[in-house]
Design an enzyme around this catalytic site. Structure first.
Site, PDB file in Angstrom:
ATOM      1  N   ASP A   1       6.490   5.863 -29.090  1.00 48.57           N
ATOM      2  CA  ASP A   1       6.273   7.286 -29.377  1.00 48.57           C
ATOM      3  C   ASP A   1       7.276   8.183 -28.660  1.00 48.57           C
ATOM      4  O   ASP A   1       7.328   9.385 -28.893  1.00 48.57           O
ATOM      5  CB  ASP A   1       4.853   7.715 -29.021  1.00 48.57           C
ATOM      6  CG  ASP A   1       4.521   7.537 -27.530  1.00 48.57           C
ATOM      7  OD1 ASP A   1       5.445   7.287 -26.729  1.00 48.57           O
ATOM      8  OD2 ASP A   1       3.333   7.655 -27.176  1.00 48.57           O
TER       9      ASP A   1
ATOM     10  N   SER B   1      -2.190  11.748 -19.730  1.00 51.75           N
ATOM     11  CA  SER B   1      -1.953  10.371 -20.155  1.00 51.75           C
ATOM     12  C   SER B   1      -0.936   9.646 -19.287  1.00 51.75           C
ATOM     13  O   SER B   1      -0.968   8.417 -19.185  1.00 51.75           O
ATOM     14  CB  SER B   1      -1.488  10.345 -21.616  1.00 51.75           C
ATOM     15  OG  SER B   1      -0.331  11.153 -21.788  1.00 51.75           O
TER      16      SER B   1
ATOM     17  N   HIS C   1       5.422   8.471 -23.877  1.00 49.81           N
ATOM     18  CA  HIS C   1       4.755   7.779 -22.763  1.00 49.81           C
ATOM     19  C   HIS C   1       5.621   6.647 -22.223  1.00 49.81           C
ATOM     20  O   HIS C   1       6.049   5.773 -22.984  1.00 49.81           O
ATOM     21  CB  HIS C   1       3.408   7.232 -23.226  1.00 49.81           C
ATOM     22  CG  HIS C   1       2.474   8.290 -23.692  1.00 49.81           C
ATOM     23  ND1 HIS C   1       2.337   8.645 -25.023  1.00 49.81           N
ATOM     24  CD2 HIS C   1       1.643   9.110 -22.993  1.00 49.81           C
ATOM     25  CE1 HIS C   1       1.456   9.614 -25.131  1.00 49.81           C
ATOM     26  NE2 HIS C   1       1.022   9.921 -23.910  1.00 49.81           N
TER      27      HIS C   1
ATOM     28  N   GLY D   1      -4.240  13.457 -22.928  1.00 50.61           N
ATOM     29  CA  GLY D   1      -4.277  14.695 -23.705  1.00 50.61           C
ATOM     30  C   GLY D   1      -4.693  15.915 -22.908  1.00 50.61           C
ATOM     31  O   GLY D   1      -4.750  17.018 -23.456  1.00 50.61           O
TER      32      GLY D   1
ATOM     33  N   ASN E   1       1.299  18.596 -21.442  1.00 51.58           N
ATOM     34  CA  ASN E   1       0.658  18.837 -22.744  1.00 51.58           C
ATOM     35  C   ASN E   1       0.617  20.316 -23.096  1.00 51.58           C
ATOM     36  O   ASN E   1       0.578  20.669 -24.276  1.00 51.58           O
ATOM     37  CB  ASN E   1      -0.754  18.242 -22.756  1.00 51.58           C
ATOM     38  CG  ASN E   1      -0.723  16.731 -22.842  1.00 51.58           C
ATOM     39  OD1 ASN E   1       0.045  16.148 -23.596  1.00 51.58           O
ATOM     40  ND2 ASN E   1      -1.545  16.071 -22.034  1.00 51.58           N
TER      41      ASN E   1
END
Length: 222
Positions: free
Chosen positions: A197, A47, A200, A84, A113
């Site tokens: 979040d 991402s 990011h 992801g 991830n």
């Protein structure tokens, strides 16, 4: 005498035709060779490279295309990043991407991830190694983009994870960016450059992310 001249003219014409016939495919081959030398940069990421939560065209990969144009470096960028994505997912997709795009350079921005999901470090290292070797066998130069995890993961785990990228790069003679988010996640107020979040980066952070990658990638392109 007339027959001799006619025969001489025929031989000369045939010779010229043969030379012209040979020169056409030769010129085409040279033109094809020039086309083939245009670098193709394949970015295989997650991402952070797929513009998650960002307006299109503001992520570091889009900025890379502008940087190439600014530096007058003729290259094609293929962004094969998926939000992801893990190193396992990248590994499963890489062979098809190499066959399709035939890249001269592969930027591998994967691993974050894996850590977020608590996957075994050994698996991450093996996947990074496999992808690096596969890209190199296909004739591409490889740049590994390193990541780090917050200290709440534990000092030992954090250190071992951060060291994976340099270790694989050294073993496989590949290039490496030590920390993709240098100047973004390690500042005095890191949350300022992150989306709500806190995972990011915002669009404002992506020029710095490119600045972390560009020096090493530029060396490979030269």
């Amino acid at each position: 005498m007339i027959r001799y001249q006619q025969r001489r003219h025929f031989i000369l014409s045939a010779s010229i035709g043969l030379l012209v016939g040979l020169s056409v495919p030769s010129a085409m081959a040279q033109s094809g060779a020039r086309t083939a030398t245009v670098p193709v940069i394949l970015v295989l990421g997650d991402s952070l490279s797929a513009e998650y939560g960002l307006p299109r065209g503001t992520g570091w990969v889009a900025l890379l295309e502008k940087q190439l144009a600014q530096d007058k470096l003729n290259a094609t960028v293929v962004n094969a990043s998926v939000s992801g994505e893990t190193t396992s997912g990248g590994r499963s997709r890489l062979a098809a991407l190499l066959a399709q795009h035939k890249p001269s350079h592969v930027v591998i921005e994967l691993g974050g991830n894996d850590a977020l999901r608590g996957l075994p470090l050994k698996n991450t290292e093996e996947n990074l190694t496999w992808m690096t070797q596969a890209a190199q066998r296909a004739g591409a130069k490889v740049l590994l983009v390193g990541m780090q995890v917050p200290p709440n993961y534990g000092t030992d785990y954090a250190n071992r994870f951060a060291g994976l990228f340099a270790s694989v790069a050294k073993a496989q003679k590949a290039a490496v960016v030590p920390f993709f988010l240098k100047g973004v996640a390690d500042g005095p107020d890191p949350t300022r450059l992150f989306q709500p979040d806190r995972i990011h980066p915002r669009a404002e952070a992506h020029p710095q992310m490119l600045a972390n990658v560009w020096p090493e990638l530029k060396k490979l392109l030269r």
